[in-house]
Design a protein around this motif. Structure first.
Motif, PDB file in Angstrom:
ATOM      1  N   GLY A   1       0.860  -1.177   0.000  1.00 40.81           N
ATOM      2  CA  GLY A   1       0.000   0.000   0.000  1.00 40.81           C
ATOM      3  C   GLY A   1       0.894   1.223   0.000  1.00 40.81           C
TER       4      GLY A   1
ATOM      5  N   GLU B   1       1.373   5.537   0.543  1.00 38.57           N
ATOM      6  CA  GLU B   1       0.894   6.822   1.051  1.00 38.57           C
ATOM      7  C   GLU B   1       1.611   7.903   0.248  1.00 38.57           C
TER       8      GLU B   1
ATOM      9  N   GLU C   1     -13.308   6.824   0.977  1.00 42.44           N
ATOM     10  CA  GLU C   1     -12.908   5.765   0.049  1.00 42.44           C
ATOM     11  C   GLU C   1     -13.191   6.125  -1.405  1.00 42.44           C
TER      12      GLU C   1
ATOM     13  N   GLY D   1      -7.670   0.653  -4.653  1.00 44.82           N
ATOM     14  CA  GLY D   1      -8.615   1.325  -3.770  1.00 44.82           C
ATOM     15  C   GLY D   1      -7.947   2.464  -3.013  1.00 44.82           C
TER      16      GLY D   1
ATOM     17  N   GLU E   1      -8.110   4.516   0.324  1.00 49.76           N
ATOM     18  CA  GLU E   1      -8.679   4.390   1.665  1.00 49.76           C
ATOM     19  C   GLU E   1      -9.120   5.743   2.204  1.00 49.76           C
ATOM     20  N   ARG E   2      -8.311   6.796   1.929  1.00 51.19           N
ATOM     21  CA  ARG E   2      -8.619   8.118   2.458  1.00 51.19           C
ATOM     22  C   ARG E   2      -7.677   9.140   1.852  1.00 51.19           C
TER      23      ARG E   2
ATOM     24  N   SER F   1      -3.536   4.517  -0.071  1.00 46.98           N
ATOM     25  CA  SER F   1      -4.157   3.458  -0.860  1.00 46.98           C
ATOM     26  C   SER F   1      -4.410   2.227   0.001  1.00 46.98           C
ATOM     27  N   ARG F   2      -5.262   1.367  -0.476  1.00 46.66           N
ATOM     28  CA  ARG F   2      -5.412   0.043   0.121  1.00 46.66           C
ATOM     29  C   ARG F   2      -4.246  -0.843  -0.342  1.00 46.66           C
TER      30      ARG F   2
ATOM     31  N   ASP G   1      -3.513  -2.957  -2.421  1.00 43.49           N
ATOM     32  CA  ASP G   1      -3.933  -3.600  -3.668  1.00 43.49           C
ATOM     33  C   ASP G   1      -2.815  -3.687  -4.694  1.00 43.49           C
TER      34      ASP G   1
ATOM     35  N   LYS H   1      -8.196 -10.975   0.978  1.00 43.56           N
ATOM     36  CA  LYS H   1      -8.438  -9.602   0.510  1.00 43.56           C
ATOM     37  C   LYS H   1      -9.900  -9.181   0.616  1.00 43.56           C
TER      38      LYS H   1
ATOM     39  N   GLY I   1     -10.853  -7.907   4.078  1.00 42.41           N
ATOM     40  CA  GLY I   1     -10.245  -6.669   4.544  1.00 42.41           C
ATOM     41  C   GLY I   1      -9.312  -6.883   5.715  1.00 42.41           C
TER      42      GLY I   1
END
Length: 497
Positions: free
Chosen positions: A20, A22, A114, A130, A132-133, A168-169, A171, A222, A225
């Motif tokens: 993931g 950031e 999201e 994805g 996340e925030r 990000s998630r 992924d 996955k 979660g």
């Protein structure tokens, strides 16, 4: 998916990556997040610092509305949920470049929730990452250690600069996917005008969270979660180039695999990537939220947004890369690959559209993505700085379409145009580069070459592809100006093909 899964072969079998990212993007704003101090690169030390940034007692933060707008705009561009109510929190830690002893950030209630981003891989396939925030936070200052062997200096110019942290998630499954994802986020931000994406200046950088697991473990968990069953992650901080992202991930993954295969355990920690040594180094043990003693900032009220304002920002969004790629494919008949290359830079896409009006779009695309891009790269420039008018490439393509010049001659014409000798039409006239379409002149050249090479002419009947040699000789004899189609037609008639 199985045949595309990226694996690293260890001594005890294959391993997979789970990552993931950031991404820290500096908000394109003239002022800082909570003060009116200027934001700019290259100022002298501590020249852009307000009393708020310096942490003077009694100085209260005032939220920059434009930075909020930029965050909302970015969230909309990432197809993410805009939270109408968000809150700023204090992240407490002590370091010389943080004069207040805390960073104002958003942990519990971020401004953007999201979302999802579609990313094109190198092979032309697509994968989703994805979001996340996205939250707003202020940057810290900068410590300078190289001015003295015994002293360090603090520059607070960056302190208080508005950042968007895009989380990000997990992924992302390969180094190439990580690079493609960061490139996509960077392109979206530049299209939106919310960050200039300048990684060299640190205006966009990534923290990469890397963990490894055995094949099938990620797919197994996955959908739940719950990723606690996967390997321990290590965070590589502040990686500021695509090449370094790729290198750092490869090194860190192999480091973790070696530890696990030797029977050890991976420590959760923060690491730095040293590009000179090509390795990651331990920086500190990985902190959790509780270590920072987060609590709502008492000097800032919760941020509440009106839906009408969000809708107004949404209506002002530009055409984003995915939309533009689809339009280029439908409107101009370009392939997915060609459209993808063009939309990778907003300035390049705009330049192409300006040149493609009324012309063969595929031909214009070829000139933009090949010849022109190569010239700009050689000069260390990009399309935003391109001095060549788009109308010149449009005119060049028109000269090719109308058989005034051949594609081969067009490259010579472009050389002269690039060197500032005028428009393509002016260059063609000045240097006498018009294509020879006079069948009489071409026929004479063909006859002369056939007469001088009777053996080769006789052999063409058994080996028709040998006609290419004659085409080359005719083009040479005419200084490359003969129309290739006419040459081929006359040669075939003369040689009985």
């Amino acid at each position: 998916m199985t045949d595309k899964t990226f694996t690293i072969q260890g001594r005890t079998g294959p391993w997979e990556l789970v990552m993931g990212l950031e991404i820290h993007a500096q908000v394109a704003s003239r002022a800082k997040l909570f003060s009116g101090a200027a934001v700019g690169f290259g100022a002298g030390p501590n020249e852009q610092v307000s009393l708020v940034d310096a942490g003077f007692p009694g100085m209260l933060p005032v939220l920059n509305k434009f930075c909020v707008e930029q965050a909302v705009r970015t969230g909309l561009g990432l197809n993410a949920q805009i939270n109408r109510r968000s809150q700023f929190d204090r992240k407490n830690y002590f370091y010389p470049d943080l004069p207040t002893g805390y960073q104002i950030s958003q942990l519990f209630y971020p401004i953007v929730g999201e979302g999802v981003v579609e990313v094109e891989a190198e092979d032309g396939s697509f994968f989703n990452v994805g979001i996340e925030r996205l939250h707003l936070e202020q940057d810290a200052g900068k410590l300078i250690h190289d001015l003295s062997p015994t002293e360090s200096y603090v520059d607070l110019n960056r302190a208080g600069t508005a950042l968007m942290e895009i989380v990000s998630r997990p992924d992302i499954r390969s180094p190439d996917e990580a690079v493609a994802y960061v490139k996509k986020i960077r392109t979206i931000l530049i299209y939106l005008g919310t960050c200039d994406g300048d990684m060299e200046k640190g205006n966009l950088r990534a923290d990469v969270n890397v963990s490894v697991c055995r094949p099938g473990q990620y797919e197994k968990f996955k959908d739940t979660g719950d990723f606690s069953h996967l390997g321990t992650r290590c965070e590589i901080k502040n990686v500021n180039s695509f090449r370094f992202i790729n290198q750092a991930i490869n090194y860190e993954a192999r480091r973790q695999i070696e530890i696990l295969e030797d029977g050890g355990t991976v420590d959760q920690e923060t690491r730095l990537y040293d590009p000179t040594a090509g390795e990651t180094r331990s920086m500190r043990s990985k902190e959790e939220a509780m270590d920072y003693r987060y609590f709502p900032d008492p000097d800032l009220l919760p941020l509440e947004l009106e839906q009408a304002w969000i809708d107004e920002i949404r209506a002002s969004l530009p055409e984003l890369p995915d939309e533009k790629r689809r339009r280029f494919m439908s409107q101009y008949g370009l392939s997915q690959y060609d459209a993808g290359v063009l939309i990778s830079e907003q300035a390049k896409a705009d330049w192409f559209e300006a040149a493609a009006k009324g012309r063969d779009a595929k031909l214009v695309s070829n000139w933009v993505t090949n010849e022109l891009s190569a010239r700009l790269a050689a000069d260390g420039s990009d399309f935003a700085d391109c001095k060549l008018p788009p109308a010149y490439v449009a005119e060049l393509v028109e000269l090719i379409e109308t058989n005034v010049i051949s594609s081969k001659i067009a490259k010579e014409v472009f050389d002269h145009v690039w060197n500032g000798e005028g428009s393509p039409a002016q260059v063609v006239e000045k240097h006498g580069l018009k294509q020879v379409t006079d069948t009489g002149a071409i026929e004479k050249a063909v006859d002369d070459i056939i007469a001088a090479n009777p053996d080769k002419a006789a052999a063409v009947a058994e080996k028709p592809q040998a006609v290419g040699w004659f085409v080359g000789q005719v083009m040479k004899a005419t200084g490359g100006k003969a129309n290739p189609a006419v040459v081929n037609e006359i040669l075939k008639a003369k040689l009985g093909l």
